[in-house]
Design a protein around this motif. Structure first.
Motif, short mmCIF file in Angstrom:
data_model
loop_
_atom_site.label_atom_id
_atom_site.label_comp_id
_atom_site.label_asym_id
_atom_site.label_seq_id
_atom_site.Cartn_x
_atom_site.Cartn_y
_atom_site.Cartn_z
N GLY A 19 0.59 -1.23 -0.51
CA GLY A 19 -0.12 -0.27 0.20
C GLY A 19 1.14 1.24 0.05
N MET A 20 1.70 1.35 -0.37
CA MET A 20 3.13 2.40 -1.09
C MET A 20 3.49 2.76 -3.04
SD MET A 20 6.05 2.09 1.82
CE MET A 20 5.55 1.42 3.84
N THR A 21 3.41 3.71 -2.00
CA THR A 21 3.94 4.68 -4.00
C THR A 21 5.00 3.79 -4.11
OG1 THR A 21 5.18 6.39 -2.90
CG2 THR A 21 3.02 5.92 -4.16
N VAL A 22 5.44 3.50 -5.32
CA VAL A 22 7.08 2.45 -5.56
C VAL A 22 8.20 4.23 -5.04
CG1 VAL A 22 8.61 2.48 -8.00
CG2 VAL A 22 6.18 1.51 -7.72
N ARG A 23 8.19 5.30 -5.45
CA ARG A 23 8.69 6.47 -4.54
C ARG A 23 9.18 6.15 -2.99
NH1 ARG A 23 7.15 13.12 -5.42
NH2 ARG A 23 9.75 13.88 -4.65
N ASN A 24 7.68 5.77 -2.84
CA ASN A 24 7.97 5.98 -1.18
C ASN A 24 9.28 4.33 -0.95
OD1 ASN A 24 7.06 7.87 -0.41
ND2 ASN A 24 4.76 6.75 0.04
N VAL A 25 8.23 3.43 -1.19
CA VAL A 25 9.70 2.26 -1.83
C VAL A 25 10.85 2.34 -2.17
CG1 VAL A 25 9.99 -0.31 -2.31
CG2 VAL A 25 7.55 0.91 -1.52
N ARG A 26 11.09 3.08 -2.67
CA ARG A 26 12.52 3.32 -2.92
C ARG A 26 13.82 4.11 -2.47
NH1 ARG A 26 13.50 0.77 -7.67
NH2 ARG A 26 12.12 1.23 -9.43
N ALA A 27 12.47 5.18 -1.95
CA ALA A 27 12.90 6.28 -0.65
C ALA A 27 13.07 5.84 0.32
CB ALA A 27 11.89 7.18 -0.30
N TYR A 28 13.00 4.78 1.12
CA TYR A 28 13.22 4.04 1.80
C TYR A 28 13.91 3.15 1.74
CZ TYR A 28 8.59 5.69 3.51
OH TYR A 28 6.90 6.61 4.29
N ALA A 29 14.04 2.11 1.03
CA ALA A 29 15.25 1.09 0.90
C ALA A 29 16.59 2.59 0.48
CB ALA A 29 15.33 0.72 -1.08
N GLY A 30 16.50 3.72 0.24
CA GLY A 30 17.54 4.37 0.01
C GLY A 30 18.25 4.92 1.50
N ARG A 31 16.59 4.96 2.64
CA ARG A 31 17.52 4.94 4.22
C ARG A 31 17.78 3.64 5.23
NH1 ARG A 31 14.75 10.72 4.99
NH2 ARG A 31 15.54 10.40 7.10
N GLY A 32 17.94 2.69 4.00
CA GLY A 32 18.16 1.77 4.67
C GLY A 32 17.20 1.00 5.41
N LEU A 33 15.60 1.01 5.32
CA LEU A 33 15.12 0.56 5.77
C LEU A 33 14.68 -0.78 5.69
CD1 LEU A 33 12.10 3.68 6.00
CD2 LEU A 33 14.18 2.30 7.99
N ILE A 34 15.10 -0.99 4.36
CA ILE A 34 14.42 -2.70 3.90
C ILE A 34 16.08 -2.82 3.33
CG2 ILE A 34 12.18 -2.65 3.21
CD1 ILE A 34 13.57 -2.17 0.23
N PRO A 35 15.99 -4.15 3.28
CA PRO A 35 17.93 -4.69 2.56
C PRO A 35 17.76 -4.53 0.98
CG PRO A 35 16.57 -6.33 3.51
CD PRO A 35 15.84 -5.29 3.80
N PRO A 36 18.76 -4.35 0.27
CA PRO A 36 18.59 -4.48 -1.00
C PRO A 36 17.58 -5.68 -1.31
CG PRO A 36 21.33 -4.16 -0.03
CD PRO A 36 19.98 -4.80 1.27
N PRO A 37 17.41 -5.30 -2.58
CA PRO A 37 16.48 -7.35 -4.12
C PRO A 37 17.58 -7.72 -4.05
CG PRO A 37 17.50 -5.14 -5.10
CD PRO A 37 17.25 -4.17 -3.46
N ARG A 38 17.38 -9.15 -4.37
CA ARG A 38 18.46 -9.60 -5.54
C ARG A 38 18.09 -9.02 -6.80
NH1 ARG A 38 17.70 -14.88 -8.56
NH2 ARG A 38 14.70 -14.06 -8.56
N LEU A 39 18.74 -8.85 -7.67
CA LEU A 39 19.52 -8.17 -8.30
C LEU A 39 19.63 -9.57 -9.63
CD1 LEU A 39 21.83 -5.67 -8.59
CD2 LEU A 39 19.44 -5.49 -8.54
N VAL A 40 18.37 -9.42 -10.55
CA VAL A 40 19.03 -10.08 -12.42
C VAL A 40 18.60 -9.53 -12.98
CG1 VAL A 40 17.39 -11.95 -13.38
CG2 VAL A 40 17.05 -12.07 -10.65
N GLY A 41 20.06 -8.73 -13.42
CA GLY A 41 19.99 -8.05 -14.83
C GLY A 41 19.94 -6.95 -14.16
N ARG A 42 19.06 -6.19 -14.12
CA ARG A 42 18.93 -4.74 -13.94
C ARG A 42 17.61 -4.94 -13.10
NH1 ARG A 42 19.94 -0.03 -18.44
NH2 ARG A 42 19.69 1.50 -15.90
N THR A 43 16.90 -5.92 -12.78
CA THR A 43 15.95 -5.69 -11.94
C THR A 43 15.85 -6.61 -10.93
OG1 THR A 43 14.38 -6.38 -14.37
CG2 THR A 43 13.22 -7.05 -12.45
N GLY A 44 15.90 -5.91 -9.58
CA GLY A 44 15.02 -5.74 -8.65
C GLY A 44 14.16 -6.97 -8.28
#
Length: 250
Positions: A19-44
């Motif tokens: 229930g969030m915007t993609v922008r907020n998810v990216r912002a919270y990821a940038g602040r370290g609130l979630i660990p990095p995704p598993r990357l497959v190519g350029r897709t997390g």
């Protein structure tokens, strides 16, 4: 399309799920609130730990915590859904009723008293009501309000109840601190001394979930006994009635 519990999600799917915007998810990821995704190519790709953490972030923010406070709290958690489950137990207290929205005149009608802006202001000051706009109020704990209204209907003046409530809140805080400190100084201390083993988190959560209703039951039992003693004392002081002269309440 529904996702299986162990299915990985793209950032768009993750945002929709929590229930969030993609922008907020990216912002919270940038602040370290979630660990990095598993990357497959350029897709997390994100898993259930990401879902759990972002859900908790949203719940904490909705409860009024600042983003800085959320960062601090999540920063102290080890990774893993088990630890998040324990933390969710801590920040989601045992509240049986959902918040309720009323306008000021509805509240006065329920209490059976004339509408008085000064009384509304006092309720807001005490935290029993939260102002939404010029007329509407949010009641965080309808059970507490309902109990107070019943006491008013029994004939106790509203002013006396409002004067008593801060003392009631203080006493409730003291009881809560007693039980939390009991947990902290025994079960939690032993768990931390053991290095917070991963297989110990489920037991910690079970203890937390169980201690809240048990604390309530113990409090009610102790209160009934204390109330009986106080009634006997007041009956003697006001009426001269000895304890053995009171009608049995057993």
């Amino acid at each position: 399309m529904e996702h299986k519990p162990d299915e990985e999600l793209t950032v768009d799917q993750l945002a929709a799920k929590v229930g969030m915007t993609v922008r907020n998810v990216r912002a919270y990821a940038g602040r370290g609130l979630i660990p990095p995704p598993r990357l497959v190519g350029r897709t997390g790709y994100y898993g259930q730990d990401h879902v759990a953490r972002l859900t908790l972030v949203r719940e904490l923010l909705e409860k009024g915590y600042t983003l800085a406070a959320v960062e601090r709290m999540l920063g102290e958690l080890p990774d893993g859904a088990l630890a998040l489950g324990v933390f969710e137990t801590l920040v989601n207290p045992w509240t049986p009723a959902e918040p309720e929205v009323l306008d000021e005149r509805q509240l006065a009608e329920r209490a059976g008293v004339p509408h008085d802006p000064a009384v509304i202001a006092r309720l807001v000051e005490l935290g029993i009501a939260e102002r939404i706009d010029a007329d509407r109020l949010r009641i965080p704990n309808p059970d507490l309000l309902r109990t107070g209204l019943e006491v008013i209907k029994l004939g106790v003046p509203l002013d006396a109840i409002l004067e008593m409530l801060p003392r009631l809140f203080t006493q409730a805080d003291a009881v809560a601190k007693t039980y939390v400190e009991l947990f902290r100084s025994t079960v939690w201390r032993d768990f931390t001394k053991a290095g917070m083993p991963a297989d110990g988190w489920p037991e910690i959560q079970r203890t937390l979930e169980g201690i809240i209703p048990l604390a309530g039951q113990a409090l009610v039992a102790a209160f009934r006994e204390a109330m009986a003693r106080e009634i006997e004392l007041v009956a003697y002081e006001e009426l001269g009635v000895a304890p053995d002269g009171l009608p049995s309440t057993g």
